[in-house]
Design an enzyme around this catalytic site. Structure first.
Site, PDB file in Angstrom:
ATOM      1  N   LYS A 150     -12.357  -2.078   0.603  1.00 20.09           N
ATOM      2  CA  LYS A 150     -11.153  -1.580  -0.652  1.00 20.09           C
ATOM      3  C   LYS A 150     -11.803  -2.061  -1.790  1.00 20.09           C
ATOM      4  CE  LYS A 150      -7.574  -1.853   2.503  1.00 20.09           C
ATOM      5  NZ  LYS A 150      -8.142  -1.848   4.264  1.00 20.09           N
ATOM      6  N   SER A 152       0.943  -1.174   0.510  1.00 22.91           N
ATOM      7  CA  SER A 152      -0.185  -0.325  -0.056  1.00 22.91           C
ATOM      8  C   SER A 152       0.713   1.505  -0.123  1.00 22.91           C
ATOM      9  CB  SER A 152      -0.914   0.211   1.320  1.00 22.91           C
ATOM     10  OG  SER A 152      -0.387  -0.088   2.400  1.00 22.91           O
ATOM     11  N   HIS A 187      -5.018  -4.711  -0.738  1.00 20.67           N
ATOM     12  CA  HIS A 187      -4.883  -3.808  -1.803  1.00 20.67           C
ATOM     13  C   HIS A 187      -4.937  -4.938  -3.069  1.00 20.67           C
ATOM     14  CE1 HIS A 187      -4.241   0.207   0.426  1.00 20.67           C
ATOM     15  NE2 HIS A 187      -4.330  -0.614   1.533  1.00 20.67           N
TER      16      HIS A 187
END
Length: 437
Positions: A280, A220, A248
């Site tokens: 996310k 990230s 992610h």
């Protein structure tokens, strides 16, 4: 871009003198307040706040978004381009996701109202877990109410003082905290350096009962990815488990967004523990663990962060399940995300900006070289109608302070070009001011 917090030597000296004078003028706090002021990091926070005030910098954090934070958002009554949200697939606010959440809300209410083991279990929890397991092609999955707590409780519970945890130096705080809680021997290897990881594992595996390698699928801070086949091979050679944090990566990596295993073309079952978050690409909240049926059954009945925590709100479970369904039905969203991130990365490089090791998949950092420079650029961009957060020391070394841009499938080409143009203009202005000052 700049060094020494973005200030000349004379300016730094003047700032330190001003802060020292303020400290002398401050009245001594009462005993109880003084005790809290001695908490670790409290003085550093005070110094940072005072330094920011002396430099005329606004606090870039905790800005309130007044509606749905998508490709654009409204902050302080003003619409701005938004590069500060994890909405990679543009599904936050999608009518189908909202309808799924509303249906669960009407059926089950706002809260699960108890630990799932006690009386908080709802059909939507099992449906979400089955969909996650199918997504990875593994036996089973388990959903936790918090993404951060998922790593803390699973690592802290799975490993013990006689064990070894080997992790990437850039691993997320939740993994580091879980490893620390476990009491296992913890060794960090240089970021994405699989050769160093194997050297450490070969040197220390024999003295450990169990060994676990922990990496991320998509980092990230840097937007880069590990060589998953190499880490799988290392784990097999040294009788270790491999855990991949896909927070992610899910919905981002691979042609259809199934994650890093699809990106590398490997069987997901080669990874022992898949971890992910629902906040996310799946625009919900909470964490998941997916893998072997025995592992999941054991965690379901013994992991403290699951057994002793309230169940995930049914509406959020339903929202994430619907977002996952849309991901599978509309892989073109992953393609648009890839196009947008690739365009941003190319334009930023053409503008002479330092994007580090970003792969241009969803996250593009722009490294500026000091925390003050990053904060100033974030403020300058916000004034130009672009919302992007700075990443400052101590989250990263001061020399690696950066702006971190999250791209979305919902961004339009014109918005990306406008953002990079504003960024290049702000950087040029900062460099000119530094040269003149």
């Amino acid at each position: 871009m700049t060094q020494g917090f973005g200030l000349s030597a004379a300016a730094r000296l003047a700032l330190l003198r001003r802060l020292a004078q303020r400290k002398e003028d401050r009245a001594p706090p009462e005993a109880a307040a003084r005790a809290f002021r001695e908490l670790p990091g409290q003085r550093d926070m005070d110094l940072i706040r005072e330094a920011a005030g002396a430099l005329g910098l606004e606090n870039p954090f905790f800005r309130a978004h007044e509606g749905i934070a998508g490709a654009t958002t409204v902050i302080g009554g003003r619409e701005v381009l938004n590069f500060g949200s994890y909405d990679y697939l543009g599904l936050n606010g999608d009518p189908r996701v909202i309808a799924a959440a509303e249906a669960a809300l009407r059926r089950h209410g706002v809260s699960a109202s108890a630990s799932r083991m006690v009386s908080g279990e709802r059909p939507v929890h099992a449906a979400l877990e089955a969909a996650i397991a199918a997504h990875y092609g593994v036996d089973a999955a388990l959903a936790f109410v918090s993404g951060h707590a998922t790593n803390v409780t699973v690592l802290g519970h799975l490993m013990g003082p006689r064990d070894l945890i080997l992790h990437d130096a850039a691993i997320h705080n939740s993994c580091a905290e879980g490893a620390r809680l476990s009491g296992a021997r913890r060794i960090a290897f240089p970021h994405n350096d699989w050769q160093a990881a194997e050297r450490e594992l070969a040197a220390h595996r024999r003295g450990a009962r169990r060994a676990l390698i922990v990496i991320e699928g998509h980092y990230s801070m840097d937007g880069d990815i590990p060589d998953l086949p190499r880490f799988i091979a290392i784990a097999r050679r040294h009788d270790a488990w491999l855990m991949v944090d896909e927070a992610h990566a899910m919905g981002v990596l691979g042609p259809t967004g199934r994650g890093i295993h699809e990106h590398w073309g490997v069987d997901a079952r080669e990874v022992d523990i898949w971890m992910g978050t629902l906040s996310k690409a799946l625009c919900g909240c909470g964490g998941i663990i997916a893998g072997n049926a025995d592992l999941i059954a054991w965690l379901r009945h013994s992991a403290p962060g699951f057994v002793y925590s309230v169940g995930m709100p049914p509406a959020l479970a339903a929202a994430s399940a619907e977002a996952l369904r849309i991901l599978h039905a509309e892989p073109e969203r992953v393609h648009r995300l890839r196009q947008n991130a690739s365009l941003f990365l190319r334009l930023a490089k053409e503008a002479g900006l330092d994007t580090g090791a970003s792969a241009g998949l969803a996250i593009v950092p722009v490294i500026v070289g000091s925390s003050v420079a990053a904060a100033r650029l974030s403020q300058a961009l916000f004034e130009r109608g672009v919302n992007v957060q700075p990443i400052l020391y101590p989250a990263v070394p001061d020399s690696s302070a950066r702006l971190r841009f999250f791209l979305s499938a919902a961004h339009e080409e014109g918005q990306i070009r406008a953002a990079v143009a504003a960024l290049a203009e702000a950087v040029a202005g900062a460099r000119a001011a530094e040269a003149a000052g």
